[in-house]
Scaffold this active site. Structure first.
Site, PDB file in Angstrom:
ATOM      1  N   HIS A  98       0.863  -1.189   0.000  1.00 24.30           N
ATOM      2  CA  HIS A  98       0.000   0.000   0.000  1.00 24.30           C
ATOM      3  C   HIS A  98       0.894   1.232   0.000  1.00 24.30           C
ATOM      4  CE1 HIS A  98      -2.773   3.121   0.942  1.00 24.30           C
ATOM      5  NE2 HIS A  98      -2.426   3.224   2.213  1.00 24.30           N
ATOM      6  N   HIS A 100       1.025   5.728  -0.966  1.00 23.30           N
ATOM      7  CA  HIS A 100       0.291   6.960  -1.236  1.00 23.30           C
ATOM      8  C   HIS A 100       0.897   7.606  -2.483  1.00 23.30           C
ATOM      9  CE1 HIS A 100      -1.149   7.484   3.236  1.00 23.30           C
ATOM     10  NE2 HIS A 100      -1.219   6.229   2.815  1.00 23.30           N
ATOM     11  N   TYR A 125      -0.699  -2.986 -21.736  1.00 27.77           N
ATOM     12  CA  TYR A 125      -0.073  -3.524 -20.529  1.00 27.77           C
ATOM     13  C   TYR A 125      -0.881  -3.209 -19.279  1.00 27.77           C
ATOM     14  CZ  TYR A 125       3.956  -5.589 -22.677  1.00 27.77           C
ATOM     15  OH  TYR A 125       4.759  -6.425 -23.413  1.00 27.77           O
TER      16      TYR A 125
END
Length: 224
Positions: A98, A100, A125
């Site tokens: 994860h 930002h 892609y």
């Protein structure tokens, strides 16, 4: 068995530190934003809460058992529940990232393509390596309700035979996963690059044609 598990934990520690350093050096993460985890047997190894991913210390990573109880390291990331639920919902997931990352957070601020697909399939892609990416409505960082929303999306796409590899948290950034670190990184990199391209072109490009996407399904097995 214990020796094998210890080896797996050691290898996962090294991999998480390597990935965190790489993400930081290439500008995908900043300060203490983001987290990384790996599935280890029935448990998980995850970055500590508020850890700077570019400066991780392998022995401070949080080791969590199958019941979610912490067994070693610093206090686990506040997104532990989300990571554990993704692993439970998608048996192929072994590594989660994860971030930002700038262009994907900017995309949520500027406006996504749709709630079900945050970006149009503008490159082959993106279709092959990323696939569908739904938007998850804003909740505060670490809110356990996010896990319900994400796992519901995973289940819906599995039922429609279009498994997802990522979601985008509104104002917080992407969560991506894969069978290993390299696969998860590939999804993140292609997803962030596609967001950058779409924003740089003022969100003008339309999606590939249905015939072009069908060709990618037939030729490469793209799950779109």
């Amino acid at each position: 068995m214990t020796e094998l598990l210890d080896t797996a934990v050691d290898e996962a520690r090294d991999e998480i530190v390597r990935v965190g350093t790489s993400l930081f050096n290439r500008g995908y993460v900043h300060a203490s934003a983001g987290n990384i985890s790996a599935r280890i047997g029935d448990g998980h190894l995850i970055t500590p809460t508020d850890a700077a991913l570019g400066f991780l210390e392998r022995d401070r990573l949080a080791l969590v058992d199958a019941q979610g109880e912490q067994r070693a390291g610093d206090r686990a990331s506040k997104t532990l529940t989300l990571h554990r639920r993704i692993y439970a919902a998608d048996p192929t997931a072994r590594f989660i990232i994860h971030t930002h990352s700038t262009h994907l957070v900017a995309l949520t601020l500027a406006g996504v393509w749709s709630q079900d697909d945050v970006l149009p399939p503008i490159t082959p892609y993106f279709v092959m390596k990323v696939g569908h990416v739904p938007l998850i409505p804003y909740h505060r960082p670490g809110d356990p309700r996010v896990a319900d929303l994400v796992t519901a999306r995973i289940a819906d796409h599995l039922a429609s035979h279009t498994p997802i590899r990522a979601v985008l948290l509104d104002r917080l950034g992407p969560v991506v996963w894969g069978p290993d670190a390299a696969a998860a990184l590939a999804v993140l990199e292609e997803l962030e690059e596609t967001a950058r391209l779409w924003l740089l072109t003022d969100r003008r490009p339309g999606p590939l044609t249905s015939d072009a996407i069908d060709e990618l399904r037939t030729t490469f097995g793209a799950a779109w």
